[in-house]
Enzyme design. Structure first.
Site, short mmCIF file in Angstrom:
data_model
loop_
_atom_site.label_atom_id
_atom_site.label_comp_id
_atom_site.label_asym_id
_atom_site.label_seq_id
_atom_site.Cartn_x
_atom_site.Cartn_y
_atom_site.Cartn_z
N GLU A 112 0.80 -1.24 0.00
CA GLU A 112 0.00 0.00 0.00
C GLU A 112 0.82 1.28 0.00
OE1 GLU A 112 -2.38 -2.76 2.82
OE2 GLU A 112 -0.30 -2.46 2.22
N ASP B 98 -6.35 -7.43 6.46
CA ASP B 98 -7.63 -7.11 7.07
C ASP B 98 -8.61 -6.84 5.93
OD1 ASP B 98 -6.91 -4.63 6.09
OD2 ASP B 98 -6.70 -3.68 8.05
N TYR C 254 1.35 -5.49 13.14
CA TYR C 254 0.23 -4.76 12.53
C TYR C 254 -0.65 -4.13 13.60
CZ TYR C 254 -3.40 -3.67 9.14
OH TYR C 254 -4.30 -3.02 8.34
N ARG D 227 -3.79 -2.74 13.41
CA ARG D 227 -5.25 -2.82 13.40
C ARG D 227 -5.65 -4.24 13.78
NH1 ARG D 227 -4.16 0.69 9.03
NH2 ARG D 227 -5.03 2.77 9.42
N HIS E 228 -5.77 -10.68 14.59
CA HIS E 228 -4.33 -10.73 14.32
C HIS E 228 -3.67 -10.91 15.68
CE1 HIS E 228 -5.09 -9.24 10.30
NE2 HIS E 228 -5.80 -8.27 10.82
#
Length: 804
Positions: A16, A105, A330, A332, A378
């Site tokens: 990203e 996600d 990560y 989130r 996660h």
């Protein structure tokens, strides 16, 4: 297809962000091209100009969702992404394999799916997922790819469509009935409602006064405080015994409580003055505290808000930077689980830094507390890798350092032994009066050696130190005084407090909280005062309309059920099209509801609200903001309400003053000796200001009054200083260029050589001189929100010029 160059990179990895790409490149060989798609590459149209020509005449095109054809979304490539997509298409022609390495996600899965739809690769495609950007994690992800998870894609798409349907269907109603440009949202409207309801409670609040008695005692040369708790067998009333709305003692407690007036408290003081207190009882009890679970998204946002005063948006932005640079896992996540490698790393570091006595016999496991609608799990947020970097070894500074250290401390603390404490409760008395004192002694800090969670509104009384006391001890009273108190209204939400409630109720998801909080502030529904969230009149009025005509869409249970349905789509237990049809086109669906309610809503009624206790006034929102009206001789007289005034901060005196100023005009405060024009002290939409000249002049000079000064208390010297702005303070001793001072949209500032610096709140613009201005200019420049511009990592000196 272009011919692939011999010896060129054959595997294309798409992520990203450029930072993430740069970090991953370090772990891959020459045969890999790692490129960024810069986030989402397709979305629903944001405006009419985004809609492709062939769809413009379609009735549903503006909505961006074809509600008559299985809710088919109309995806467009935003203008700022067209070049990115074109470059990726060129690169796919040079590749033999495509690895989609976006986050694991719903959003990340959706980005990968959209890339697949746009690039239409004719080479093998693999979905590559990882929770941290370390060499081991990247290599493991390469060796264990999977396919795109269609359920996650459908869940993200359904969420996006649902948000569009709710926003684009309810918002036009608010534009038409209240004011253009306002918006409603599936989750944002619930957040605004929660904040508005808290403000309504503050409006109903009626202050109550009560007194107490405090004794400063001494034993073995150690002083300690105690408070009168019982008099003549009746408990002394404290703040928690009063009703937050009526200001009266809670009814079922009245007969057992004594609400002391100042006179009564003084009488008790006189009764025991000069006397000694005798210890009547000492109760010791051991207590232990267990460490907190490692951070998940919401608890990280809450703790950063309380400890650093950060917004959720700032926390997530900083965490994203740490993640993309391979420093944390990560960010989130709803999972409190630590992997086996993380447990091993944490335990090894606890032993190394603090010794065996701080290490439990085995790893601590944190079963996930059932948060309503937990999303895809996660690992918890923790330092990345098999060996955690100690904060001072990371090379970080500023905000990234502070957040990494917080995550590191919480992770280590989660794998340490309990804290052991001793809590002591002491009762002391004389005659009819009983005093109480309490204290806590930490016997062994355990996990507190590393980390202590912050909480809102925590008292320090329990942590006070007490001397060794036993029953029958005689205590000398060094000081005895009456304490005066008044009850406080329900506190406004902080970002941390609102996130806590939203998570508890299942409103939104942790990964969306930062965006929600940012949106309600950007749209003018909420302003921040310090760390608290203040609703505007617009928020109160919009919430009132939605509550009256669309109650389901601001109901906590209804919104939580929507989130649960989206989670069921993610797990494959619910079909997305069927669900969207139900919500939008069903018998009680949104489309039919809006069509029915639109006819019932009177715009004049919709844009007005009455506040508790201010029945003679009507508060309204118009094109230029909030205003208040009262009837006078059969006519309605109105005046603007400054944006600095929250609803619960108004009273009849303030309102009448605003309206009277509008009717009569203000008397001149002074006359400017230079221009001979009159100077006025006025209040407008954006708060109090001074004005040079008459209002009917083309452009009278206006300067805001700093928030530290009440308009009614402003002095002539202060008024003249403000009117003189911008003012030259002098010449900078090094640059020999002018330094000027003025007040702008964001408060007082200094200007030098094209560079602006805010004047700190601890400084007064009225005392500012050249010397202090030079000192402020020499300080590190701060970013928006008062944050110092921070360096992620020092790379050392440049090899050519030896400069940093």
């Amino acid at each position: 297809m272009t011919k692939k160059a011999a010896g060129s990179a054959r595997k294309l990895v798409i992520v990203e962000s450029p930072t993430k790409a740069k970090t991953i490149r370090k772990f891959l060989g020459k045969n890999f091209m790692v490129e960024s798609c810069m986030g989402h590459v397709r979305d629903l149209p944001q405006s009419a100009k985004d809609i492709p020509e062939k769809y413009k005449k379609q009735a549903w095109a503006k909505l961006g969702v074809n509600t008559e054809k299985d809710f088919e979304p109309l995806y467009c490539i935003p203008n700022n992404k067209k070049k990115v997509v074109s470059q990726l298409r060129d690169l796919i022609d040079k590749a033999d394999e495509l690895y989609l390495a976006t986050d694991e996600d719903r959003e990340g899965e959706s980005i990968s799916w959209h890339l697949l739809q746009l690039l239409k690769p004719k080479v093998p495609v693999k979905r590559m997922v990882f929770h941290e950007i370390t060499e081991d994690a990247i290599k493991d992800a390469l060796e264990n790819p999977r396919k795109i998870d269609d359920n996650l894609v459908h869940a993200q798409e359904a969420r996006r469509i649902l948000d569009r349907l709710v926003g684009y269907t309810l918002s036009p109603i608010i534009w038409k009935k209240i004011a253009f440009g306002l918006s409603a949202g599936r989750v944002q409207s619930v957040a605004v409602k929660l904040i508005s309801e808290r403000e309504a409670l503050r409006l109903k609040f009626r202050k109550a006064e009560y007194c107490g008695l405090q004794a400063l005692g001494e034993k073995d040369k150690q002083e300690f405080l105690s408070k009168l708790s019982i008099y003549k067998d009746k408990k002394i009333a404290t703040g928690k015994d009063f009703d937050s709305e009526t200001g009266e003692l809670i009814k079922n407690k009245k007969s057992d409580l004594l609400q002391l007036s100042k006179k009564e408290a003084q009488k008790i003081l006189d009764e025991i003055k000069g006397k000694k207190l005798v210890v009547e009882s000492v109760e010791d009890r051991p207590i232990s505290r267990s460490p907190y679970a490692p951070f998940i998204t919401s608890t990280l946002q809450q703790d950063a808000s309380r400890k650093f005063g950060w917004t959720a948006r700032n926390t997530m932005r900083t965490a994203q930077t740490l993640y993309e640079n391979g420093l944390i896992t990560y960010m989130r996540t709803d999972s409190t689980v630590l992997s086996a490698q993380a447990l091993k790393a944490a335990r090894a570091q606890v032993k190394e830094l603090y010794g065996d006595k701080y290490l439990p016999s085995g790893p601590r496991s944190y079963e996930k507390k059932k948060v309503k609608g937990a999303q895809e799990a996660h690992e918890a947020i923790r330092p990345a890798g098999n060996n955690f970097k100690i904060p001072k070894e990371t090379g970080l500074s500023g905000d990234p350092y502070k957040l990494y250290e917080l995550i590191w401390m919480r992770t280590l603390a989660s794998q340490m032994v309990d804290s052991r404490q001793r809590q002591t409760q002491v009762r002391l008395g004389h005659g009819n009066a009983t005093f109480s004192a309490s204290g806590t002694v930490i016997e062994f800090p355990g996990f507190l050696k590393v980390y202590e969670e912050s909480q809102d509104d925590v008292s320090d009384e329990e942590n006070s130190q007490l001397p060794a006391l036993k029953k029958g001890d005689s205590i000398t009273v060094r000081k005895l005084e009456v304490t005066e108190h008044e009850t406080k209204p329900p506190s406004r939400f902080t970002e941390a407090g609102l996130i806590q409630v939203m998570e508890k109720e299942g409103i939104g998801r942790p990964s969306t909280y930062a965006a929600i909080l940012g949106t309600i502030q950007d749209r003018g529904y909420v302003t921040k005062q310090g760390n608290t969230l203040k609703p505007t009149f617009t928020a109160m009025i919009v919430s009132q309309l939605l509550e009256k005509y669309f109650p389901e869409y601001v109901d906590l249970g209804f919104t939580s059920a929507m989130e649960n349905s989206l989670d069921e789509i993610a797990s494959g237990d619910l079909e997305s099209v069927k669900y969207l049809k139900d919500v939008y086109l069903g018998k009680n669906g949104l489309k039919k509801l809006v069509e029915t309610q639109d006819k019932k809503i009177d715009p004049d009624e919709a844009r007005a609200i009455r506040l508790f206790g201010l029945d003679e006034f009507v508060f309204k929102v118009g094109r230029y903001g909030a205003y208040v009206c009262r009837k006078e001789k059969g006519e309605e007289i109105c005046a603007s309400i400054p944006e600095t005034h929250a609803p619960s901060e108004l009273n009849a005196d303030i309102i009448n003053k605003l309206i009277d100023q509008k009717i009569k005009g203000a008397d001149a405060f002074a006359t400017d000796p230079k221009t001979k024009k009159k100077i006025y002290v006025l209040t407008g939409r954006y708060g109090p200001y001074v004005q040079l000249g008459e209002s009917d002049e083309e452009k009278p000079k206006r300067v805001s009054i700093p928030p530290t000064i009440q308009p009614e208390n402003i002095t002539l010297n202060q008024v003249m200083t403000l009117i003189s702005l911008p003012a030259t303070l002098g010449t900078h001793p090094k640059t020999k260029k002018e330094i000027k001072m003025s007040i702008g949209r964001f408060g007082p500032y200094i200007l030098h050589d094209g560079e602006f610096r805010s004047i700190p709140k601890t400084d007064s613009i009225f005392d500012m001189d050249l010397k202090r201005a030079v000192e402020i200019l020499a300080e590190p420049k701060k970013g928006r929100g008062g944050r110092k511009s921070s360096v992620l990592k020092e790379l050392g000196k440049h090899p050519d010029n030896n400069e940093k």
